[in-house]
Design a protein around this motif. Structure first.
Motif, PDB file in Angstrom:
ATOM      1  N   GLY A   1       0.791  -1.227   0.000  1.00 23.08           N
ATOM      2  CA  GLY A   1       0.000   0.000   0.000  1.00 23.08           C
ATOM      3  C   GLY A   1       0.817   1.268   0.000  1.00 23.08           C
ATOM      4  N   ASN A   2       2.114   1.172   0.275  1.00 24.09           N
ATOM      5  CA  ASN A   2       2.976   2.351   0.273  1.00 24.09           C
ATOM      6  C   ASN A   2       3.321   2.771  -1.152  1.00 24.09           C
ATOM      7  OD1 ASN A   2       3.025   2.421   3.035  1.00 24.09           O
ATOM      8  ND2 ASN A   2       5.047   1.475   3.251  1.00 24.09           N
ATOM      9  N   THR A   3       3.525   4.070  -1.315  1.00 22.79           N
ATOM     10  CA  THR A   3       4.013   4.613  -2.584  1.00 22.79           C
ATOM     11  C   THR A   3       5.380   5.233  -2.342  1.00 22.79           C
ATOM     12  OG1 THR A   3       1.778   5.092  -3.393  1.00 22.79           O
ATOM     13  CG2 THR A   3       3.595   6.266  -4.435  1.00 22.79           C
ATOM     14  N   PHE A   4       6.375   4.792  -3.121  1.00 28.27           N
ATOM     15  CA  PHE A   4       7.730   5.340  -3.030  1.00 28.27           C
ATOM     16  C   PHE A   4       7.914   6.377  -4.131  1.00 28.27           C
ATOM     17  CE2 PHE A   4       8.599   2.330   0.065  1.00 28.27           C
ATOM     18  CZ  PHE A   4       9.930   2.334   0.460  1.00 28.27           C
ATOM     19  N   TYR A   5       8.449   7.531  -3.738  1.00 27.00           N
ATOM     20  CA  TYR A   5       8.823   8.563  -4.692  1.00 27.00           C
ATOM     21  C   TYR A   5      10.342   8.714  -4.622  1.00 27.00           C
ATOM     22  CZ  TYR A   5       9.650  13.354  -6.398  1.00 27.00           C
ATOM     23  OH  TYR A   5      10.144  14.463  -7.045  1.00 27.00           O
ATOM     24  N   LEU A   6      11.025   8.302  -5.692  1.00 24.43           N
ATOM     25  CA  LEU A   6      12.486   8.353  -5.764  1.00 24.43           C
ATOM     26  C   LEU A   6      12.904   9.536  -6.627  1.00 24.43           C
ATOM     27  CD1 LEU A   6      13.089   4.557  -6.540  1.00 24.43           C
ATOM     28  CD2 LEU A   6      12.972   5.652  -4.295  1.00 24.43           C
TER      29      LEU A   6
ATOM     30  N   VAL B   1       8.424   8.293   1.194  1.00 20.50           N
ATOM     31  CA  VAL B   1       7.472   7.193   1.327  1.00 20.50           C
ATOM     32  C   VAL B   1       6.118   7.751   1.760  1.00 20.50           C
ATOM     33  CG1 VAL B   1       6.967   4.985   2.417  1.00 20.50           C
ATOM     34  CG2 VAL B   1       9.355   5.646   1.994  1.00 20.50           C
ATOM     35  N   TYR B   2       5.072   7.387   1.014  1.00 20.54           N
ATOM     36  CA  TYR B   2       3.689   7.733   1.346  1.00 20.54           C
ATOM     37  C   TYR B   2       2.967   6.455   1.766  1.00 20.54           C
ATOM     38  CZ  TYR B   2       4.581  12.147  -1.109  1.00 20.54           C
ATOM     39  OH  TYR B   2       5.090  13.360  -1.508  1.00 20.54           O
ATOM     40  N   ASN B   3       2.177   6.529   2.840  1.00 15.26           N
ATOM     41  CA  ASN B   3       1.454   5.347   3.301  1.00 15.26           C
ATOM     42  C   ASN B   3       0.186   5.136   2.477  1.00 15.26           C
ATOM     43  OD1 ASN B   3      -0.459   7.168   4.273  1.00 15.26           O
ATOM     44  ND2 ASN B   3       0.233   7.019   6.402  1.00 15.26           N
ATOM     45  N   ALA B   4      -0.602   4.124   2.856  1.00 13.00           N
ATOM     46  CA  ALA B   4      -1.806   3.791   2.099  1.00 13.00           C
ATOM     47  C   ALA B   4      -2.833   4.922   2.121  1.00 13.00           C
ATOM     48  CB  ALA B   4      -2.425   2.513   2.644  1.00 13.00           C
ATOM     49  N   GLY B   5      -2.745   5.813   3.105  1.00 11.78           N
ATOM     50  CA  GLY B   5      -3.629   6.973   3.172  1.00 11.78           C
ATOM     51  C   GLY B   5      -3.094   8.170   2.427  1.00 11.78           C
ATOM     52  N   HIS B   6      -1.998   7.970   1.669  1.00 12.49           N
ATOM     53  CA  HIS B   6      -1.368   9.016   0.863  1.00 12.49           C
ATOM     54  C   HIS B   6      -0.745  10.120   1.712  1.00 12.49           C
ATOM     55  CE1 HIS B   6      -3.172   6.804  -2.305  1.00 12.49           C
ATOM     56  NE2 HIS B   6      -4.387   7.327  -2.208  1.00 12.49           N
ATOM     57  N   GLU B   7      -0.337   9.762   2.935  1.00 20.48           N
ATOM     58  CA  GLU B   7       0.348  10.700   3.820  1.00 20.48           C
ATOM     59  C   GLU B   7       1.855  10.464   3.726  1.00 20.48           C
ATOM     60  OE1 GLU B   7      -2.801  10.934   7.519  1.00 20.48           O
ATOM     61  OE2 GLU B   7      -1.647   9.079   7.239  1.00 20.48           O
ATOM     62  N   LEU B   8       2.628  11.540   3.682  1.00 17.80           N
ATOM     63  CA  LEU B   8       4.082  11.433   3.634  1.00 17.80           C
ATOM     64  C   LEU B   8       4.599  10.996   5.001  1.00 17.80           C
ATOM     65  CD1 LEU B   8       6.730  11.878   2.067  1.00 17.80           C
ATOM     66  CD2 LEU B   8       6.694  14.252   2.850  1.00 17.80           C
ATOM     67  N   THR B   9       5.277   9.851   5.057  1.00 16.46           N
ATOM     68  CA  THR B   9       5.764   9.320   6.337  1.00 16.46           C
ATOM     69  C   THR B   9       7.281   9.334   6.444  1.00 16.46           C
ATOM     70  OG1 THR B   9       5.731   7.057   5.434  1.00 16.46           O
ATOM     71  CG2 THR B   9       3.751   7.816   6.586  1.00 16.46           C
ATOM     72  N   VAL B  10       7.983   9.320   5.321  1.00 17.63           N
ATOM     73  CA  VAL B  10       9.451   9.235   5.355  1.00 17.63           C
ATOM     74  C   VAL B  10      10.038  10.115   4.263  1.00 17.63           C
ATOM     75  CG1 VAL B  10      11.465   7.741   5.017  1.00 17.63           C
ATOM     76  CG2 VAL B  10       9.484   6.870   6.272  1.00 17.63           C
ATOM     77  N   THR B  11      11.085  10.865   4.591  1.00 15.93           N
ATOM     78  CA  THR B  11      11.949  11.524   3.612  1.00 15.93           C
ATOM     79  C   THR B  11      13.380  11.287   4.048  1.00 15.93           C
ATOM     80  OG1 THR B  11      10.342  13.252   3.066  1.00 15.93           O
ATOM     81  CG2 THR B  11      12.636  13.708   2.552  1.00 15.93           C
ATOM     82  N   ASP B  12      14.151  10.636   3.203  1.00 11.46           N
ATOM     83  CA  ASP B  12      15.514  10.266   3.588  1.00 11.46           C
ATOM     84  C   ASP B  12      16.399  10.236   2.347  1.00 11.46           C
ATOM     85  OD1 ASP B  12      17.588   9.576   5.219  1.00 11.46           O
ATOM     86  OD2 ASP B  12      16.895   7.545   5.661  1.00 11.46           O
ATOM     87  N   THR B  13      17.690  10.311   2.575  1.00 11.20           N
ATOM     88  CA  THR B  13      18.678  10.235   1.501  1.00 11.20           C
ATOM     89  C   THR B  13      19.441   8.921   1.605  1.00 11.20           C
ATOM     90  OG1 THR B  13      18.946  12.639   1.492  1.00 11.20           O
ATOM     91  CG2 THR B  13      20.681  11.345   0.439  1.00 11.20           C
ATOM     92  N   VAL B  14      19.590   8.233   0.493  1.00  9.42           N
ATOM     93  CA  VAL B  14      20.312   6.959   0.469  1.00  9.42           C
ATOM     94  C   VAL B  14      21.816   7.227   0.494  1.00  9.42           C
ATOM     95  CG1 VAL B  14      20.848   4.931  -0.930  1.00  9.42           C
ATOM     96  CG2 VAL B  14      18.477   5.701  -0.704  1.00  9.42           C
ATOM     97  N   HIS B  15      22.495   6.593   1.428  1.00  3.15           N
ATOM     98  CA  HIS B  15      23.958   6.713   1.532  1.00  3.15           C
ATOM     99  C   HIS B  15      24.574   5.369   1.155  1.00  3.15           C
ATOM    100  CE1 HIS B  15      23.621  10.654   3.422  1.00  3.15           C
ATOM    101  NE2 HIS B  15      22.691  10.146   4.225  1.00  3.15           N
ATOM    102  N   ALA B  16      24.931   5.238  -0.117  1.00  2.16           N
ATOM    103  CA  ALA B  16      25.501   3.990  -0.615  1.00  2.16           C
ATOM    104  C   ALA B  16      27.005   3.968  -0.394  1.00  2.16           C
ATOM    105  CB  ALA B  16      25.187   3.833  -2.094  1.00  2.16           C
TER     106      ALA B  16
END
Length: 542
Positions: free
Chosen positions: A48-53, A65-80
């Motif tokens: 149910g989550n939507t990822f915006y990359l 990351v947006y949850n099933a209710g279309h609420e923004l729950t996570v904003t993070d930067t990938v550190h590879a």
């Protein structure tokens, strides 16, 4: 056979929907600033989550990351640790898939001129980097390319996933000129992986009789844990001393073999610049390979060939040249075509019962400008869609007038590659940022089908081949439209509100993701009112 009939002039916005037709419902996420340079991709996961990359030159990879209710729950930067996030300009995306409930990114990067493929696995809830692996490395790209009679030896990585399962395969093609110390048997390798990223099997692609030394990649398909199918064009250089003509080869890798079994398609002798796609229909026990050969296009010849292979043996059962007389009549009657419509295949959508949908788009090319980078351009013209029966004959066709232009050369099956997120970072020129807004999407449905694209509002009613109209080039001028087809009719809908001179709505087609299981299309919406702009994630329920 039938085709959608609709008037050329569609100046009225239809307010009242026919009860039998689907009515799209739009939900918008929270506002945020218009994304800057880089590339954007949405993923709708099974949880149910939507990822915006967002891939950015300055920030690297940002995950929202947006949850099933279309609420923004996570904003993070990938550190590879392996993939260099600071060098996005040398990065190519070879695929982004949901595998085992997690977003999995396959990123290719040049490291001292050597292409290297990395696999990044993200957590499906937190968006955190779970694991990172180096999957392979190819020889330097500094060698001269092997190019003979419009056949180019592929020197690249390719990734394909089984749409019916989470098994996938990675192909490593070394297309540099054969050196005296090279083993002709160890230039093309395919690795077959499980949903848990375990290497199940690996095999090598070569002809046992060394008929061909070079191969041009067409496409690859995975059938669960059973087999990997690969399409190529085999050819030689004059230095090989061989007069054997190039031919298309359909190859299958089984779990009990270290090499591919081959089916050489003799009727393709002399074929060049071949594009195509391979797809599996387990319910009919067949594998389908659709080929596009531009040089074969002529009067009464569509240059599109559908090959059917037996799933278990990989043997060719039949090949059929596809023709589209109903689509041609549709184009003539509704868009004023006087010549046969010669659309280029953009995507082949196979159903499990062997029926299919072929998406076409009119291409024309021109040169403009003084630099090598931006002087080549592609006009993306009218849309042709053909729903085909199991024999490849038309059941229904759709025709839509559209006119856009992109910087660069658009290759066939671009929509097929876009659906799996294949992309290259090449937007040093501002105009290239608009390419993600162009071309179109097609959404099938039970009672209606939909065609989505951006265009100039004032040219939406022109129709036909009136090239006096100005092609859409910049996103700031675009407006998003949805055409609904049902019961032989076509209606135009504005899903976000009626656009005006100072107000408009454009969607990033390249960022979109369609979840067929729930019938929801997620895209990135850019709204403008005067000089102000804002962005939202838009979920469109069809």
């Amino acid at each position: 056979m039938k085709y959608m009939k609709w008037p050329v002039l569609l100046g009225i916005l239809f307010i009242h929907a026919v009860a039998a037709a689907q009515v799209p419902v739009v939900t918008l996420g929270p506002d945020f600033a218009e994304p800057g340079d880089g590339w954007d991709k949405l993923m709708q996961l099974k949880n149910g989550n939507t990822f915006y990359l967002h891939f950015s030159r300055k920030e690297g990879l940002v995950v929202n990351v947006y949850n099933a209710g279309h609420e923004l729950t996570v904003t993070d930067t990938v550190h590879a640790q392996l993939w260099n996030t600071a060098d996005i300009e040398s990065t190519e995306i070879d695929g982004i898939f949901e595998i085992n409930g997690q977003p999995v990114l396959f990123l290719q990067q040049l490291v001292k001129y050597n292409p290297v493929l990395y696999r990044l696995v993200l957590d499906g809830v937190s968006g955190k980097l779970v694991r990172e692996d180096k999957l392979g490395e190819l020889p330097s790209v500094q060698f001269r390319s092997v190019f003979v009679d419009d056949n180019l030896a592929s020197h690249d990585f390719y990734v394909e996933k089984d749409p019916e399962s989470d098994y996938y395969a990675v192909a490593l093609f070394s297309g540099m000129p054969v050196q005296k110390t090279d083993s002709i048997h160890e230039r093309i390798q395919v690795m077959h992986f499980s949903p848990r990223h375990e290497l199940l099997h690996q095999g090598w692609l070569y002809m046992p009789d060394t008929t061909y030394s070079y191969f041009s990649y067409i496409n690859m398909a995975v059938n669960g844990k059973e087999k990997v199918y690969l399409g190529t064009v085999g050819f030689n250089t004059k230095r090989n001393g061989s007069e054997i003509k190039p031919k298309v080869i359909f190859s299958a890798l089984s779990p009990d073999s270290a090499t591919f079994a081959h089916q050489v398609l003799d009727y393709t002798a002399g074929f060049a610049n071949v594009g195509g796609t391979i797809q599996v229909a387990t319910s009919t026990a067949n594998v389908y390979m659709l080929l596009h050969v531009p040089a074969k296009q002529g009067e009464g010849n569509s240059s599109i060939i559908l090959n059917t292979f037996q799933l278990s043996t990989g043997k060719l059962q039949k090949h059929v040249q596809l023709v589209f007389p109903e689509l041609a009549r549709n184009m003539e009657m509704n868009l004023g075509y006087k010549d046969t419509y010669k659309g280029t295949p953009q995507r082949f959508m196979l159903n499990q019962d062997g029926t299919s949908t072929l998406l076409l788009e009119n291409f024309s090319f021109f040169k403009q400008g003084n630099t090598q980078i931006n002087k080549l351009h592609t006009n993306l013209g009218d849309i042709g869609i053909a729903l085909l029966d199991t024999a490849g004959k038309e059941n229904t066709t759709m025709a839509v007038s559209k006119y856009q232009v992109i910087t660069g050369i658009c290759e066939p099956f671009q929509l097929q590659r876009r659906s799996k997120s294949e992309w290259m970072f090449r937007n040093k020129i501002a105009a290239l940022n608009t390419n993600t807004y162009l071309s179109y999407d097609y959404i099938p449905g039970q009672s209606a089908a939909f065609v989505l694209f951006n265009d100039y509002l004032q040219y939406l009613d022109t129709g036909g081949q009136d090239r006096v109209r100005k092609p859409l080039k910049y996103a700031v001028d675009a407006n998003f439209v949805c055409y609904r087809f049902y019961n032989g009719k076509m209606e135009r809908l504005f899903l976000f509100g009626m656009p005006e001179v100072t107000k408009g709505y454009a969607c990033m087609m390249g960022a979109a993701d369609y979840n067929a299981a729930v019938g929801t299309y997620a895209t990135l919406l850019i709204s403008r009112k005067g000089l102000e702009k804002k962005a939202n994630i838009a979920w469109i329920k069809f």
